[in-house]
Design an enzyme around this catalytic site. Structure first.
Site, PDB file in Angstrom:
ATOM      1  N   GLU A  37      -5.148  -8.677   0.467  1.00  0.00           N
ATOM      2  CA  GLU A  37      -5.865  -8.404   1.717  1.00  0.00           C
ATOM      3  C   GLU A  37      -7.340  -8.172   1.417  1.00  0.00           C
ATOM      4  OE1 GLU A  37      -4.483  -5.191   4.281  1.00  0.00           O
ATOM      5  OE2 GLU A  37      -2.401  -5.792   3.929  1.00  0.00           O
ATOM      6  N   GLU A  90       0.812  -1.230   0.000  1.00  0.00           N
ATOM      7  CA  GLU A  90       0.000   0.000   0.000  1.00  0.00           C
ATOM      8  C   GLU A  90       0.839   1.270   0.000  1.00  0.00           C
ATOM      9  OE1 GLU A  90      -2.988  -0.216   3.058  1.00  0.00           O
ATOM     10  OE2 GLU A  90      -4.034  -1.849   2.054  1.00  0.00           O
TER      11      GLU A  90
HETATM   12  C1  BGP Z   1      -4.398  -2.193   5.336  1.00  0.00           C
HETATM   13  C2  BGP Z   1      -3.030  -2.539   5.856  1.00  0.00           C
HETATM   14  C3  BGP Z   1      -3.037  -3.564   6.939  1.00  0.00           C
HETATM   15  C4  BGP Z   1      -4.221  -3.521   7.875  1.00  0.00           C
HETATM   16  C5  BGP Z   1      -5.537  -3.273   7.159  1.00  0.00           C
HETATM   17  C6  BGP Z   1      -6.694  -2.982   8.073  1.00  0.00           C
HETATM   18  O1  BGP Z   1      -4.393  -0.879   4.908  1.00  0.00           O
HETATM   19  O2  BGP Z   1      -2.209  -2.999   4.826  1.00  0.00           O
HETATM   20  O3  BGP Z   1      -1.795  -3.495   7.580  1.00  0.00           O
HETATM   21  O4  BGP Z   1      -4.015  -2.793   9.000  1.00  0.00           O
HETATM   22  O5  BGP Z   1      -5.432  -2.225   6.243  1.00  0.00           O
HETATM   23  O6  BGP Z   1      -6.691  -1.650   8.431  1.00  0.00           O
HETATM   24  P1  BGP Z   1      -7.052  -1.145   9.857  1.00  0.00           P
HETATM   25  O7  BGP Z   1      -6.124  -1.852  10.770  1.00  0.00           O
HETATM   26  O8  BGP Z   1      -6.804   0.331   9.827  1.00  0.00           O
HETATM   27  O9  BGP Z   1      -8.469  -1.464  10.086  1.00  0.00           O
END
Ligand code: BGP
Length: 473
Positions: free
Chosen positions: A374, A166
Site C-alpha cells: 500500500e 497491518e
Molecule cells: C491502511 C489500511 C487501509 C487504508 C489505508 C488508508 O492503514 O490498511 O485499509 O484504509 O491505511 O488509511 P485511511 O483510510 O485511514 O486514510
C-alpha cells in the site's frame, strides 16, 4: 543512471473487503467486528458504515474491466472471513467461496495477478463473542483453518498471498486507543493479542509451505521509519527505541521468529510483555515469509519523552489540517512534527525519501524481498464541470514515491511490486467517504444517497502509462 524496473515488476493497486464490498448481510455472510463497531454512535466519521461501501460485491465485473482497461498487472484485495465462515468456523459457505472464485478467474482472464489478503481486519463477530477473538490462543487454530481453506480453494491459481494486514495497526487501534474494534485500552492485552496474531501468522505460513509449495506469502506491515527530531544523543536514542518498539517488535518476529532484546526487557519491566511458550517460539521460527509486505504512508519523527510525558494523542479524522496531536511512551519517546515535511489535510507527512530509507532498512536488516502492498494519498477530490477529476496532487505524490522505489532498486533493494492504495475510491475506516485514494472516483457520500457511478480520474490515465512504459513517471 537509475536501475530499471524488472520486467516482472507487479504494478498494482489495492483494496480491502470491508472498504469496498458492501452487501454486508447478503448470500449468507455473517457479521464482522466492524459491522458491529460502526453501529456504535460516534465511532466513525459521521457514523458512516460499510453496509453498501462502493457496492463492489455487485459491481466487481465493472471494476475488473476498469483494471483491465488500465493494464494493471496485479490487484491486491482481501477476503471477508465472514463470507466463507459466517460464524468464523465450521462449514464453509459455498456462496462466499464462489464470489472470490469468480473474481479470481476474471482477474486471471485479464492477466491481472491476484494478491490475496487473508485478513484485513474484519474478524467474525462470533469469534469475538465466543472467546474474545485475538485475545485468546484459540484464534490461532481458527485462523489457520480459515487460511488453509483459502489455500486449498485458490492455491492452484493464486501465487501471492498476504497473511495479516497491518497487525500493528489493528491491534494498536483496537487495544490501545479504542479507535477500532473491540475498542479497548489495555497495554498488557495489546501485547498478548499481538503475540497470538504473530503465532497465527507463522502457523498459516508453515501450512502454506505444504499446501502451496510454489506460492509466495508474507504479512503487510504498516512501516513508519523513525527519525530523531534533533541530533541530541537523547533524541537519537529515543528514535532507536521507537524503531524497536514500533517496528522491530513485529518485523523481527516475522523475519526471524524472535522478539527484539531491548524492547523485550523494557516491556518485561513494565509488566506488559506477553506470555510466550516454547512451542510458540518454535512455531514462530517455522513460518518465515517469502517477502516483507510494506504499507508505507509516512515516517515518524520522535524525541525524548519525559517520564510524565504524553501517552496517546489525537488523530485527525476530519481532514482539518493541524488537528492531530503527538503520541508517545512516557520515559521513552514522543512524536514531533517534522518541520521539513509537508502534510496532507489529514496531517499525514509526505515523505518519499522516507520510503527509500525504509526499504533500505528492511533490506539491510532482514534481506527479504519487499512488496509495497500500500501507498497513496488521501484527499478531497472534486469533479469539475466537465466531469473531470484533476488529481494532479495524487499524481505528484505517486510519482515521487515511484522514483524513490527506483532509487531503492538502484541501492540494491529487491522490490517486487507496488500496490497503490487504492484502485477505486472506497470507505476510509474512520474518515468516511470524503477521504479519497482511488484512480477511479466513486460517486458516494455520507448521507446514504449514492449512485455509485465510476469515473476515471486524471491519475488513472497517468498510472496506465506508467505501467505501459514499465516505470516512466
Ligand atoms: C491502511 C489500511 C487501509 C487504508 C489505508 C488508508 O492503514 O490498511 O485499509 O484504509 O491505511 O488509511 P485511511 O483510510 O485511514 O486514510
Amino acid at each position: 543512471e537509475l536501475a530499471a524496473f524488472p520486467d516482472t515488476f507487479l504494478w498494482g493497486s489495492a483494496s480491502a473487503a470491508y472498504q469496498i464490498e458492501g452487501a454486508w448481510k447478503e448470500d449468507g455472510k455473517g457479521a464482522s467486528i466492524w459491522d458491529t463497531f460502526v453501529r456504535i454512535p460516534g465511532k466513525t466519521f459521521k457514523g458512516t458504515t460499510g453496509d453498501v461501501a462502493v457496492d463492489h460485491y455487485h459491481r466487481w465485473k465493472e471494476d475488473v474491466a476498469l483494471m483491465a482497461e488500465m493494464g494493471l498487472k496485479a490487484y491486491r484485495f482481501s477476503i471477508a472471513w465472514t463470507r466463507l465462515f459466517p460464524e468464523g468456523k465450521g462449514e464453509v459457505n459455498p456462496k462466499g467461496l464462489a464470489f472470490y472464485d469468480e473474481l479470481i478467474n476474471e482477474l486471471l482472464k485479464h492477466q491481472i495477478e491476484p494478491i490475496v489478503t487473508i485478513y484485513h481486519w474484519d474478524l467474525p463477530q462470533a469469534l469475538q463473542d465466543e472467546y474474545g477473538g485475538w485475545e485468546s490462543r484459540r484464534i490461532i487454530d481458527d485462523f489457520t483453518h480459515y487460511a488453509e481453506t483459502l489455500f486449498k480453494a485458490f492455491g492452484d491459481r493464486v501465487t501471492y498471498w498476504v497473511t495479516l494486514n497491518e497487525q500493528n495497526i489493528f491491534t494498536g487501534l483496537g487495544y490501545r486507543q479504542a479507535m477500532h474494534p473491540p475498542g479497548r485500552i489495555d497495554e498488557k492485552q495489546f501485547y498478548q493479542v499481538n503475540h497470538y496474531a504473530s503465532v497465527a501468522n507463522a502457523k498459516a505460513i508453515a501450512s502454506f509451505r505444504k499446501l502451496v509449495p510454489h506460492g509466495k506469502i508474507g504479512p503487510s506491515f504498516a512501516y513508519g521509519p523513525v527519525y530523531p527530531y534533533t541530533c541530541k544523543p537523547e533524541d537519537i536514542l529515543a528514535a532507536e527505541n521507537a524503531e524497536e518498539l514500533s517496528n522491530h517488535w513485529w518485523m523481527d518476529v516475522y523475519a526471524w521468529g524472535e522478539y527484539p532484546k531491548w524492547a523485550w526487557s523494557y516491556l518485561e519491566k513494565q509488566g506488559v510483555a506477553p506470555e510466550v511458550t516454547e512451542e510458540d517460539l518454535a512455531i514462530l521460527k517455522s513460518g518465515i515469509p517469502d517477502f516483507m509486505g510494506v504499507n508505507y504512508y509516512q515516517t515518524s519523527t520522535v524525541e525524548k519523552n519525559p517520564l510524565d510525558g504524553v501517552t496517546s494523542g489525537k488523530f485527525n479524522t476530519s481532514g482539518k489540517k493541524g488537528t492531530s496531536e503527538a503520541t508517545g511512551t512516557p520515559g521513552v519517546f514522543k512524536t514531533a512534527f517534522n518541520p521539513h515535511l509537508e502534510t496532507t489535510n489529514w496531517d499525514w507527512e509526505i515523505d518519499p525519501v522516507g520510503l527509500r530509507i525504509g526499504l533500505r532498512r528492511i533490506h539491510n536488516r532482514y534481506g527479504l524481498p519487499v512488496l509495497i502492498s500500500e501507498n497513496g494519498l488521501g484527499e478531497f477530490d472534486k469533479v469539475d464541470e466537465d466531469g473531470r477529476i484533476q488529481d494532479t496532487y495524487r499524481i505528484d505524490y505517486l510519482r515521487s514515491h515511484i522514483i524513490a522505489i527506483q532509487e531503492a532498486l538502484s541501492d540494491g533493494v529487491d522490490v517486487i511490486g507496488y500496490c497503490t492504495w487504492s484502485f477505486t475510491d472506497l470507505l476510509s475506516w474512520l474518515n468516511g467517504f470524503q477521504k479519497r485514494y482511488g484512480f477511479v472516483y466513486v460517486n458516494q457520500h455520507e448521507e446514504g444517497k449514492h449512485d455509485l457511478k465510476r469515473l476515471k480520474k486524471d491519475s488513472f490515465y497517468w498510472y496506465q502509462r506508467v505501467i505501459q512504459t514499465n516505470g516512466d513517471t
